[in-house]
Every structure is written in C-alpha cells, then in structure tokens.
Enzyme design. Structure first.
Site, mmCIF file in Angstrom:
data_model
loop_
_atom_site.group_PDB
_atom_site.id
_atom_site.type_symbol
_atom_site.label_atom_id
_atom_site.label_comp_id
_atom_site.label_asym_id
_atom_site.label_seq_id
_atom_site.Cartn_x
_atom_site.Cartn_y
_atom_site.Cartn_z
ATOM 1 C CG HIS A 117 -55.233 -30.674 -2.881
ATOM 2 N ND1 HIS A 117 -54.507 -30.274 -1.796
ATOM 3 C CD2 HIS A 117 -55.932 -29.597 -3.285
ATOM 4 C CE1 HIS A 117 -54.745 -28.990 -1.545
ATOM 5 N NE2 HIS A 117 -55.624 -28.563 -2.445
ATOM 6 C CE1 TYR A 151 -49.927 -34.520 4.196
ATOM 7 C CE2 TYR A 151 -49.943 -35.188 6.500
ATOM 8 C CZ TYR A 151 -50.603 -35.004 5.306
ATOM 9 O OH TYR A 151 -51.939 -35.313 5.208
ATOM 10 N N PRO A 178 -54.127 -38.145 13.160
ATOM 11 C CG PRO A 178 -54.596 -35.959 13.765
ATOM 12 C CD PRO A 178 -54.221 -37.265 14.308
ATOM 13 C CE LYS A 189 -55.652 -42.881 4.461
ATOM 14 N NZ LYS A 189 -56.326 -42.251 3.334
ATOM 15 C CE1 TYR A 237 -53.438 -37.132 1.117
ATOM 16 C CE2 TYR A 237 -52.189 -37.706 3.082
ATOM 17 C CZ TYR A 237 -52.953 -36.797 2.356
ATOM 18 O OH TYR A 237 -53.224 -35.558 2.887
HETATM 19 P P1 FAS Z 1 -67.581 -37.842 16.030
HETATM 20 O O1 FAS Z 1 -66.797 -37.904 17.286
HETATM 21 O O2 FAS Z 1 -67.282 -36.826 14.983
HETATM 22 O O3 FAS Z 1 -69.138 -37.732 16.341
HETATM 23 C C1 FAS Z 1 -69.713 -38.401 17.450
HETATM 24 C C2 FAS Z 1 -70.949 -37.632 17.884
HETATM 25 O O4 FAS Z 1 -71.588 -38.360 18.945
HETATM 26 C C3 FAS Z 1 -70.603 -36.253 18.444
HETATM 27 O O5 FAS Z 1 -71.416 -35.272 17.862
HETATM 28 C C4 FAS Z 1 -70.875 -36.401 19.946
HETATM 29 O O6 FAS Z 1 -71.345 -35.198 20.531
HETATM 30 C C5 FAS Z 1 -71.945 -37.467 19.972
HETATM 31 N N1 FAS Z 1 -72.000 -38.214 21.229
HETATM 32 C C6 FAS Z 1 -70.980 -38.606 22.007
HETATM 33 N N2 FAS Z 1 -71.446 -39.278 23.096
HETATM 34 C C7 FAS Z 1 -72.803 -39.319 22.981
HETATM 35 C C8 FAS Z 1 -73.843 -39.866 23.770
HETATM 36 N N3 FAS Z 1 -73.586 -40.516 24.910
HETATM 37 N N4 FAS Z 1 -75.121 -39.706 23.359
HETATM 38 C C9 FAS Z 1 -75.404 -39.054 22.194
HETATM 39 N N5 FAS Z 1 -74.454 -38.504 21.396
HETATM 40 C C10 FAS Z 1 -73.166 -38.640 21.795
HETATM 41 N N6 FAS Z 1 -59.652 -36.933 11.178
HETATM 42 C C11 FAS Z 1 -58.997 -36.644 10.032
HETATM 43 O O7 FAS Z 1 -59.163 -37.377 9.036
HETATM 44 N N7 FAS Z 1 -58.168 -35.536 9.964
HETATM 45 C C12 FAS Z 1 -58.000 -34.681 11.041
HETATM 46 O O8 FAS Z 1 -57.273 -33.701 10.964
HETATM 47 C C13 FAS Z 1 -58.672 -34.951 12.244
HETATM 48 N N8 FAS Z 1 -58.559 -34.111 13.333
HETATM 49 C C14 FAS Z 1 -59.229 -34.431 14.490
HETATM 50 C C15 FAS Z 1 -59.132 -33.595 15.645
HETATM 51 C C16 FAS Z 1 -59.812 -33.920 16.829
HETATM 52 C C17 FAS Z 1 -59.699 -33.023 18.052
HETATM 53 C C18 FAS Z 1 -60.583 -35.091 16.902
HETATM 54 C C19 FAS Z 1 -61.295 -35.484 18.176
HETATM 55 C C20 FAS Z 1 -60.690 -35.926 15.775
HETATM 56 C C21 FAS Z 1 -60.032 -35.581 14.567
HETATM 57 N N9 FAS Z 1 -60.135 -36.381 13.412
HETATM 58 C C22 FAS Z 1 -59.493 -36.099 12.260
HETATM 59 C C23 FAS Z 1 -60.946 -37.537 13.429
HETATM 60 C C24 FAS Z 1 -62.378 -37.100 13.217
HETATM 61 O O9 FAS Z 1 -62.476 -36.373 12.038
HETATM 62 C C25 FAS Z 1 -63.217 -38.341 13.274
HETATM 63 O O10 FAS Z 1 -62.648 -39.390 12.502
HETATM 64 C C26 FAS Z 1 -64.630 -38.106 12.838
HETATM 65 O O11 FAS Z 1 -65.145 -37.040 13.601
HETATM 66 C C27 FAS Z 1 -65.390 -39.397 13.068
HETATM 67 O O12 FAS Z 1 -66.724 -39.119 12.969
HETATM 68 P P2 FAS Z 1 -67.775 -39.862 13.923
HETATM 69 O O13 FAS Z 1 -67.482 -41.319 13.942
HETATM 70 O O14 FAS Z 1 -69.104 -39.372 13.473
HETATM 71 O O15 FAS Z 1 -67.446 -39.365 15.402
HETATM 72 C C1 PHB Z 2 -56.599 -30.824 8.022
HETATM 73 O O1 PHB Z 2 -56.684 -30.055 7.048
HETATM 74 O O2 PHB Z 2 -57.201 -30.617 9.102
HETATM 75 C C2 PHB Z 2 -55.747 -32.064 7.892
HETATM 76 C C3 PHB Z 2 -55.301 -32.453 6.644
HETATM 77 C C4 PHB Z 2 -54.514 -33.598 6.528
HETATM 78 C C5 PHB Z 2 -54.181 -34.315 7.664
HETATM 79 C C6 PHB Z 2 -54.645 -33.927 8.924
HETATM 80 C C7 PHB Z 2 -55.435 -32.791 9.037
HETATM 81 O O3 PHB Z 2 -53.395 -35.432 7.552
#
Ligand code: FAS
Ligand code: PHB
Length: 389
Positions: free
Chosen positions: A72, A200, A292, A296, A384
C-alpha cells in the site's frame, strides 16, 4: 537440559528472534504458555513496515508475504464527510507498507521453525526465570513434569501479561502508562474491502477504521466504550454504526456480511524501562504497548528483535558485549518515537469524554491542516511507514 537462549513466548517477537538466531547457528528453545492453535487463533495486527518485511526476508519467512501481501502506497483520513488521501510513497521517497495479517506472519514463522526441527514447547506451564544476573536458567512444567533449562541468555518475548517483565527486579523497573477511555471493537468478514487502501475516520460518533487482510477479507474497527461487551454488538448493529461514521461514498462501498471474528481490545500506551536486566532481555509487548491507531505494535516488536539479534550475533561471533549492553537504550529510542506517534494518531482521531464541540472542531482543524500541509503530511507519512532503524 542446556541451550544457548531460552525464548519465552511464541508470538511474532519470539519466533522472529528464534529464526534469525537459527540462521547464525545459535540454539534456542521457545517456551509457550498456550497451544499452537490458540496462538494462531489470535487476530491482531495487519500492517507491516518495510523494515519488518526485510527482517522476515532475512529470516527466510517472507515467501507467502510477497505472494499474498498487499503493498500500500497510501492511506486515507476521513473527516468532514470526505476522504483525504495521504500519499505515503510520494512523501517518503517511495516507501510503502504491506498489508499482511500478524496471524499469517506467526504461521509462516512457526512453519519455518518446525521445518528446521527447532524446539518449541507449547502449553508450558509455570514458566519461571532464575538467576538472570549470573548463570540463568528457566523452569517450567509440561504434562505435570517439571523441567529446567540452563542457558546463556533469556529473551522475554511473552507479551504484556507475561512472566518476564514481572520477573525483573521491581526497584530496577520504571513504567510509564496511559489508559485510553475507550476500546476498539474489531470484526473480520469474508467481504471485499470498502476501499483499496486503509481509511482512518474521525467522526463525532467515534473513530472507525476500514482495513483488510486480502482483496476478499476485510477487517473493520469502531471505537466503543471501555466496558462494552461483544455480545451487545450484532453484525447488523456493527455495520450500521460503521457506515454512520464514514463519508457517504465510502459507506456505500462497504460490503456487509457475516462476521467470523468479533472482539474488543482495550487501548493503552505503556513502556517499561530498561529492557535489559543482566542476562534477561524484554522484547516487544513484554516491554511496551501502543494503541493500534498507528499500526506500530507488531512493527516495534520487530525493531526490538533487530537490535537484540544484532547484539547477540556480536556476542556469539566476536565475543563482543557492546551490542547487548546497548540494546535497551537503542530499542527505547525507537519505542518512544512510536509511542508518541501512536498517542498522537489516537488523540487526533478518537472521541474522548471531554472532546465536546470545541474539541471536535480542534480535531477537524488539525486534520484539515494536516492534509493541506506538505510538511505535516510528510511527518505523518514518515512515521507511518516506519522511522529509520
Ligand atoms: P504477543 O503478545 O503477540 O506474544 C506473546 C506470547 O507469549 C503469546 O503467545 C503468549 O501466549 C505467550 N506468553 C505469555 N505469557 C507467557 C508465559 N508466562 N510463559 C510462556 N509464554 C507466555 N498491533 C498492531 O500493529 N496493529 C493492531 O491492529 C494490533 N491489534 C492488537 C489487538 C490486540 C487484542 C492485542 C492484544 C494486540 C494488538 N496489536 C496490534 C499489538 C500486537 O500485534 C503486538 O504488538 C504483537 O503481538 C507483539 O508481539 P509479541 O511481542 O510477540 O507479543
Ligand atoms: C488491522 O488491519 O488490523 C489494522 C491496520 C492498521 C491499524 C490497526 C489495525 O492502524
């Protein structure tokens, strides 16, 4: 058992770090609390910066991303009943972002790890970190049997609710937090996106985001009250509210259909400093959380991995400690710029309890200035697409 690095968490941070280390012959074991299916069942990020794509290429896990990801070169801001396109590529000398779901990134990295025969222990219970100031080791239980792994380093890639940050000495940790007074209700549906690029939307009823996972799968979000419940949102109610927050022309392009995923995510900004304690490193969401709005979270996890991988590579190839000693400072410098950008995008686009009519006009004035000023649009665009490493 002994290994070189124990990685706690099999999300994008842990898997990407493990794959890069495997590429230079450094042995890792990943301990994951949940099942493989549960990790893959989480729907999260959707937008990858070019730097993240390059890291996945270096990890040999970008083939499907290049085949199925959607490059994009712009995004649109919707306000005042109109779409205003921000030409990211023109404003950043040709940079773009790639739309490719985090679930797919995780799947690709898991496939690579399994194909290489590298060890991931799923459903590892009671993971505990020990002596990371001296000779670190990790204990856990699997099917009721206790295990111990001695290692050189521990990478805490276990997210915001993980054990790693909580294992750091409390007196040595400083945290910074801001909770936002709303959440995001997200929906996935097998329908074509409303627009070629992400939209957005700032609206007096609240924020909305039109995103996608492919040309036939859409991802939508609407801002909702912090204490809202998914059960209160039928598909019909969601589609109606989404279209009310979009310009008429964009609303008319929304294809509705049954949702197959619906969830509410809280929004917060959070940073823990430092990200390094002796032989323990905090990576990704274990150290920081961003709303989000700026896309980032996942990309920040990737930049942490890049800095830590470079430091560990210097340690194992040149016996140099400088890279791992500089990790926290380098990572935090980039983290705070992304935290600021995500906070700025969130405050500009969302309806706060105290926004009121004056605040709505101020937001609209900022958006109007933004889309008509080359300098302001360039500032948004370069954040961005991702600031330099
Ligand atoms: P993660 O949280 O992905 O991974 C951590 C892992 O550790 C998990 O698999 C968990 O099960 C495991 N874990 C936890 N405790 C443990 C323990 N005690 N022992 C062993 N394992 C354990 N980012 C965006 O850029 N755009 C978005 O739209 C967006 N939406 C999101 C929506 C939600 C609901 C959440 C929670 C986050 C969102 N994020 C988004 C942010 C997300 O993408 C994170 O930045 C990304 O998952 C980060 O990756 P990790 O650091 O690997 O953490
Ligand atoms: C998504 O596609 O999940 C998404 C994209 C951009 C954002 C947040 C979430 O800023």
């Amino acid at each position: 058992m002994r290994t070189q690095i124990v990685i706690v968490g099999s999300g994008p941070s842990g898997l990407l770090l493990g794959q890069l280390l495997a590429g230079i012959g450094v042995e890792t074991v990943i301990l994951e609390r949940s099942s493989r299916e549960h990790v893959l069942g989480r729907v999260r990020a959707g937008v990858l910066e070019q730097g993240t794509v390059e890291l996945l290429e270096e990890a040999g896990a970008a083939a499907r991303l290049h085949a199925e990801g959607l490059p994009h070169s712009g995004i649109s801001l919707a306000f005042d009943e109109r779409l205003h396109r921000i030409d990211l590529a023109a404003l950043t000398g040709g940079k773009h972002v790639t739309v490719y779901g985090q679930t797919e990134v995780t799947h690709d990295l898991m496939d690579k790890r399994e194909a290489a025969g590298l060890v991931t222990v799923y459903e590892a219970a009671d993971v505990a970190l020990h002596d990371f100031d001296g000779a670190p080791f990790v204990t856990y239980a699997k099917d009721g049997v206790s295990h111990r792994i001695d290692c050189d380093f521990i990478a805490g890639c276990d997210g915001y609710h993980g054990v790693s940050r909580k294992s750091a000495p409390e007196r040595a940790l400083k945290t910074f937090e801001r909770q936002y007074p709303f959440g995001w209700l997200g929906v996935l549906a097998e329908v074509p996106p409303a627009d070629r690029e992400l939209v957005y939307a700032n609206h007096e009823r609240g924020f909305a985001l039109c995103s996608m996972r492919s040309t036939h799968r859409s991802r939508y979000y609407v801002q909702c009250p912090q204490d809202d419940r998914v059960e209160a949102w039928s598909d019909d109610r969601f589609w109606d509210e989404l279209r009310r927050r979009l310009p008429e022309q964009t609303a008319a392009s929304v294809t509705t259909g049954p949702s197959f995923e619906k969830s509410i995510a809280p929004l917060r900004s959070f940073v823990a400093e430092p990200m390094h304690f002796g032989r323990l490193f905090l990576v990704g969401d274990a150290a920081h959380i961003v709303p989000p709005t700026g896309a980032k979270g996942l990309n920040l996890a990737a930049s942490d991995v890049r800095y830590l991988f470079a430091g560990l590579r210097d340690f194992y190839t040149d016996k140099s400690q400088s890279g791992i000693e500089a990790y926290s400072q380098k990572a935090l410098a980039r983290v705070w710029k992304a935290v600021r950008f995500s906070w700025w995008m969130t405050t500009m686009l969302h309806r706060f309890p105290d926004t009121g009519d004056f605040g709505q006009r101020i937001q609209e004035a900022e958006l109007d200035y933004l889309v008509h000023s080359q300098a302001a649009s360039t500032a948004l665009a370069e954040n961005y697409v991702g600031l330099p490493w």
